[in-house]
Design a protein around this motif. Structure first.
Motif, PDB file in Angstrom:
ATOM      1  N   LYS A 136       0.825  -1.209   0.000  1.00 18.64           N
ATOM      2  CA  LYS A 136       0.000   0.000   0.000  1.00 18.64           C
ATOM      3  C   LYS A 136       0.861   1.262   0.000  1.00 18.64           C
ATOM      4  CE  LYS A 136      -3.844  -2.445   0.486  1.00 18.64           C
ATOM      5  NZ  LYS A 136      -3.636  -3.394  -0.618  1.00 18.64           N
ATOM      6  N   ASN A 137       1.806   1.349   0.895  1.00 16.89           N
ATOM      7  CA  ASN A 137       2.456   2.649   1.106  1.00 16.89           C
ATOM      8  C   ASN A 137       3.977   2.602   1.217  1.00 16.89           C
ATOM      9  OD1 ASN A 137       1.144   1.465   3.687  1.00 16.89           O
ATOM     10  ND2 ASN A 137       2.874   2.622   4.455  1.00 16.89           N
ATOM     11  N   SER A 138       4.593   1.446   1.032  1.00 18.17           N
ATOM     12  CA  SER A 138       6.054   1.394   1.170  1.00 18.17           C
ATOM     13  C   SER A 138       6.730   1.683  -0.166  1.00 18.17           C
ATOM     14  CB  SER A 138       6.502   0.016   1.665  1.00 18.17           C
ATOM     15  OG  SER A 138       6.104  -0.175   3.009  1.00 18.17           O
ATOM     16  N   GLU A 139       7.848   2.405  -0.115  1.00 13.99           N
ATOM     17  CA  GLU A 139       8.682   2.570  -1.304  1.00 13.99           C
ATOM     18  C   GLU A 139       9.304   1.205  -1.622  1.00 13.99           C
ATOM     19  OE1 GLU A 139       8.895   5.193  -3.086  1.00 13.99           O
ATOM     20  OE2 GLU A 139       8.991   7.014  -1.880  1.00 13.99           O
ATOM     21  N   ILE A 140       9.422   0.891  -2.902  1.00 13.78           N
ATOM     22  CA  ILE A 140       9.929  -0.420  -3.319  1.00 13.78           C
ATOM     23  C   ILE A 140      11.266  -0.259  -4.039  1.00 13.78           C
ATOM     24  CG2 ILE A 140       9.503  -2.420  -4.819  1.00 13.78           C
ATOM     25  CD1 ILE A 140       7.599  -2.240  -2.388  1.00 13.78           C
ATOM     26  N   VAL A 141      12.246  -1.036  -3.592  1.00 17.28           N
ATOM     27  CA  VAL A 141      13.551  -1.078  -4.277  1.00 17.28           C
ATOM     28  C   VAL A 141      13.746  -2.490  -4.827  1.00 17.28           C
ATOM     29  CG1 VAL A 141      16.048  -0.897  -4.042  1.00 17.28           C
ATOM     30  CG2 VAL A 141      14.554   0.662  -2.758  1.00 17.28           C
ATOM     31  N   MET A 142      13.881  -2.602  -6.146  1.00 19.63           N
ATOM     32  CA  MET A 142      14.161  -3.897  -6.769  1.00 19.63           C
ATOM     33  C   MET A 142      15.669  -4.113  -6.681  1.00 19.63           C
ATOM     34  SD  MET A 142      11.133  -4.880  -7.490  1.00 19.63           S
ATOM     35  CE  MET A 142      11.136  -6.222  -8.687  1.00 19.63           C
ATOM     36  N   HIS A 143      16.070  -4.806  -5.609  1.00 21.73           N
ATOM     37  CA  HIS A 143      17.481  -5.057  -5.333  1.00 21.73           C
ATOM     38  C   HIS A 143      18.050  -6.025  -6.367  1.00 21.73           C
ATOM     39  CE1 HIS A 143      20.560  -7.579  -3.601  1.00 21.73           C
ATOM     40  NE2 HIS A 143      19.695  -8.515  -3.293  1.00 21.73           N
ATOM     41  N   CYS A 144      19.297  -5.746  -6.795  1.00 24.40           N
ATOM     42  CA  CYS A 144      19.981  -6.616  -7.759  1.00 24.40           C
ATOM     43  C   CYS A 144      19.068  -6.936  -8.941  1.00 24.40           C
ATOM     44  CB  CYS A 144      20.437  -7.898  -7.067  1.00 24.40           C
ATOM     45  SG  CYS A 144      21.592  -8.835  -8.043  1.00 24.40           S
ATOM     46  N   PHE A 145      18.552  -5.888  -9.531  1.00 24.07           N
ATOM     47  CA  PHE A 145      17.567  -6.043 -10.604  1.00 24.07           C
ATOM     48  C   PHE A 145      18.114  -6.962 -11.695  1.00 24.07           C
ATOM     49  CE2 PHE A 145      15.375  -4.952 -14.517  1.00 24.07           C
ATOM     50  CZ  PHE A 145      14.065  -4.980 -14.105  1.00 24.07           C
ATOM     51  N   SER A 146      17.283  -7.927 -12.130  1.00 29.70           N
ATOM     52  CA  SER A 146      17.780  -8.899 -13.115  1.00 29.70           C
ATOM     53  C   SER A 146      16.801  -9.100 -14.255  1.00 29.70           C
ATOM     54  CB  SER A 146      18.058 -10.232 -12.418  1.00 29.70           C
ATOM     55  OG  SER A 146      16.866 -10.713 -11.822  1.00 29.70           O
ATOM     56  N   GLY A 147      15.832  -8.195 -14.385  1.00 25.16           N
ATOM     57  CA  GLY A 147      14.832  -8.353 -15.440  1.00 25.16           C
ATOM     58  C   GLY A 147      15.247  -7.673 -16.741  1.00 25.16           C
ATOM     59  N   SER A 148      14.304  -7.647 -17.667  1.00 31.40           N
ATOM     60  CA  SER A 148      14.521  -7.013 -18.980  1.00 31.40           C
ATOM     61  C   SER A 148      14.262  -5.512 -18.886  1.00 31.40           C
ATOM     62  CB  SER A 148      13.539  -7.610 -19.979  1.00 31.40           C
ATOM     63  OG  SER A 148      12.216  -7.323 -19.538  1.00 31.40           O
ATOM     64  N   VAL A 149      14.551  -4.800 -19.969  1.00 32.56           N
ATOM     65  CA  VAL A 149      14.211  -3.371 -20.044  1.00 32.56           C
ATOM     66  C   VAL A 149      12.698  -3.195 -19.900  1.00 32.56           C
ATOM     67  CG1 VAL A 149      14.144  -1.370 -21.589  1.00 32.56           C
ATOM     68  CG2 VAL A 149      16.241  -2.702 -21.385  1.00 32.56           C
ATOM     69  N   GLU A 150      11.928  -4.098 -20.534  1.00 31.93           N
ATOM     70  CA  GLU A 150      10.461  -4.001 -20.459  1.00 31.93           C
ATOM     71  C   GLU A 150       9.979  -4.151 -19.018  1.00 31.93           C
ATOM     72  OE1 GLU A 150      12.122  -6.055 -22.681  1.00 31.93           O
ATOM     73  OE2 GLU A 150      11.883  -4.523 -24.229  1.00 31.93           O
ATOM     74  N   PHE A 151      10.521  -5.135 -18.302  1.00 32.56           N
ATOM     75  CA  PHE A 151      10.115  -5.322 -16.897  1.00 32.56           C
ATOM     76  C   PHE A 151      10.545  -4.120 -16.057  1.00 32.56           C
ATOM     77  CE2 PHE A 151      10.772  -7.345 -12.589  1.00 32.56           C
ATOM     78  CZ  PHE A 151       9.414  -7.393 -12.280  1.00 32.56           C
ATOM     79  N   MET A 152      11.727  -3.588 -16.341  1.00 32.23           N
ATOM     80  CA  MET A 152      12.192  -2.387 -15.632  1.00 32.23           C
ATOM     81  C   MET A 152      11.176  -1.268 -15.817  1.00 32.23           C
ATOM     82  SD  MET A 152      13.717   0.770 -16.339  1.00 32.23           S
ATOM     83  CE  MET A 152      14.672   0.655 -17.855  1.00 32.23           C
ATOM     84  N   ARG A 153      10.685  -1.094 -17.053  1.00 33.85           N
ATOM     85  CA  ARG A 153       9.718  -0.014 -17.315  1.00 33.85           C
ATOM     86  C   ARG A 153       8.417  -0.233 -16.537  1.00 33.85           C
ATOM     87  NH1 ARG A 153      11.589   0.235 -23.173  1.00 33.85           N
ATOM     88  NH2 ARG A 153      13.234   1.810 -23.033  1.00 33.85           N
ATOM     89  N   GLU A 154       8.000  -1.502 -16.417  1.00 34.57           N
ATOM     90  CA  GLU A 154       6.799  -1.801 -15.623  1.00 34.57           C
ATOM     91  C   GLU A 154       6.999  -1.380 -14.166  1.00 34.57           C
ATOM     92  OE1 GLU A 154       3.779  -3.076 -16.678  1.00 34.57           O
ATOM     93  OE2 GLU A 154       4.701  -2.652 -18.626  1.00 34.57           O
ATOM     94  N   CYS A 155       8.181  -1.659 -13.657  1.00 32.58           N
ATOM     95  CA  CYS A 155       8.500  -1.313 -12.266  1.00 32.58           C
ATOM     96  C   CYS A 155       8.523   0.208 -12.079  1.00 32.58           C
ATOM     97  CB  CYS A 155       9.854  -1.912 -11.853  1.00 32.58           C
ATOM     98  SG  CYS A 155       9.865  -3.711 -11.840  1.00 32.58           S
ATOM     99  N   ILE A 156       9.111   0.895 -13.056  1.00 33.33           N
ATOM    100  CA  ILE A 156       9.194   2.362 -12.989  1.00 33.33           C
ATOM    101  C   ILE A 156       7.790   2.966 -12.983  1.00 33.33           C
ATOM    102  CG2 ILE A 156       9.931   4.445 -14.277  1.00 33.33           C
ATOM    103  CD1 ILE A 156      12.259   2.940 -12.880  1.00 33.33           C
ATOM    104  N   LYS A 157       6.913   2.373 -13.799  1.00 27.32           N
ATOM    105  CA  LYS A 157       5.525   2.861 -13.861  1.00 27.32           C
ATOM    106  C   LYS A 157       4.844   2.796 -12.497  1.00 27.32           C
ATOM    107  CE  LYS A 157       4.007   1.528 -18.282  1.00 27.32           C
ATOM    108  NZ  LYS A 157       3.348   0.383 -18.955  1.00 27.32           N
TER     109      LYS A 157
END
Ligand code: NI
Length: 251
Positions: free
Chosen positions: A143-164
């Motif tokens: 609900k309200n926590s900031e999210i950090v994708m530690h050691c990100f290992s996905g694609s550029v597309e998945f990164m964009r989903e996370c950024i959104k």
């Protein structure tokens, strides 16, 4: 620089005194140390007490959830009153090693997301070969926590989903590996105001020390590689990631 995810309690070849000294000498001003095993929780508490540059995160790593007990919720709640406990982590899903307890991983992940929300702390996410489930669970339960994708290992597309979703992308030593093409693409495309630096020491040692034990001082190699890939200066990467760290973790 700030190393936003570093297991200094797991470094074996040099003492923690040396680890911290090397980091400071190489321009790392703060270190954020997650717990992975339940036993790490007490170790993190003593590290934050002993070393001024060290901050802590509390949680149980997905591969260690067999040792989970709901008593840990009370322990983490109590310990997180300490001003140097600044996040919940590392928590998430790991389908790489052993898929036999995926349901337990999900259950404990959700419990710890709720705990972070209650404490209003950011979360350091471990997602290994579990991008879709990690994303879906976060979207449904956070609900309200900031999210950090530690050691990100996905694609550029998945990164964009996370950024959104407003999440942050933490990049470590893998970006320096010659064959890490996907990671280099992510490093180029990630918006600068969502980027964090980390080592995940003692693992994932960057070039030129790949193969040796990692330590937070080596976060500079990650920053240098990021600057090179993005055709910018080390200072710009350093300033932006420092600012982002401050926004997410309050330090
Ligand atoms: Ni880690």
């Amino acid at each position: 620089m700030i190393d936003t995810h570093t297991h200094i309690n797991m470094i074996e070849e040099i003492s923690i005194d040396e680890v911290v000294k090397n980091a400071i000498e190489d321009g790392v001003t703060k270190l954020i140390v997650p717990s992975a095993y339940p036993k790490d929780i007490d170790e993190v508490m003593s590290l934050v007490e002993k070393y001024p540059p060290v901050y802590g995160m509390l949680g149980v790593h997905p591969t260690e959830v067999k040792d989970w007990s709901d008593d840990l919720i009370y322990k983490i709640k109590e310990y997180s009153k300490h001003p140097k406990i600044i996040a919940i982590g590392e928590i998430g899903l790991d389908y790489y090693w052993d898929k036999s307890f995926n349901d337990l991983q999900k259950e404990v992940f959700i419990k710890q997301i709720k705990l972070a929300n209650e404490l209003n702390l950011p979360i350091s996410i471990h997602d290994r070969e579990a991008h879709k489930d990690t994303y879906d669970i976060l979207k449904e339960h956070n609900k309200n926590s900031e999210i950090v994708m530690h050691c990100f290992s996905g694609s550029v597309e998945f990164m964009r989903e996370c950024i959104k979703e407003g999440w942050y992308i933490a990049i470590g030593g893998v970006v320096t590996f010659k064959n890490a093409v996907k990671m280099k693409d992510v490093a180029i495309e990630v918006p600068l105001d969502r980027l964090l630096l980390e080592t995940d020491a003692p693992y994932l040692t960057p070039v030129p020390y790949r193969g040796k034990e990692n330590q937070p001082a080596y976060v500079k190699f990650v920053a240098e590689e990021m600057a090179k890939l993005r055709e910018t200066t080390f200072e710009e990467i350093d300033n932006a990631t420092m600012e982002n760290t401050k926004r997410v973790f309050g330090i």
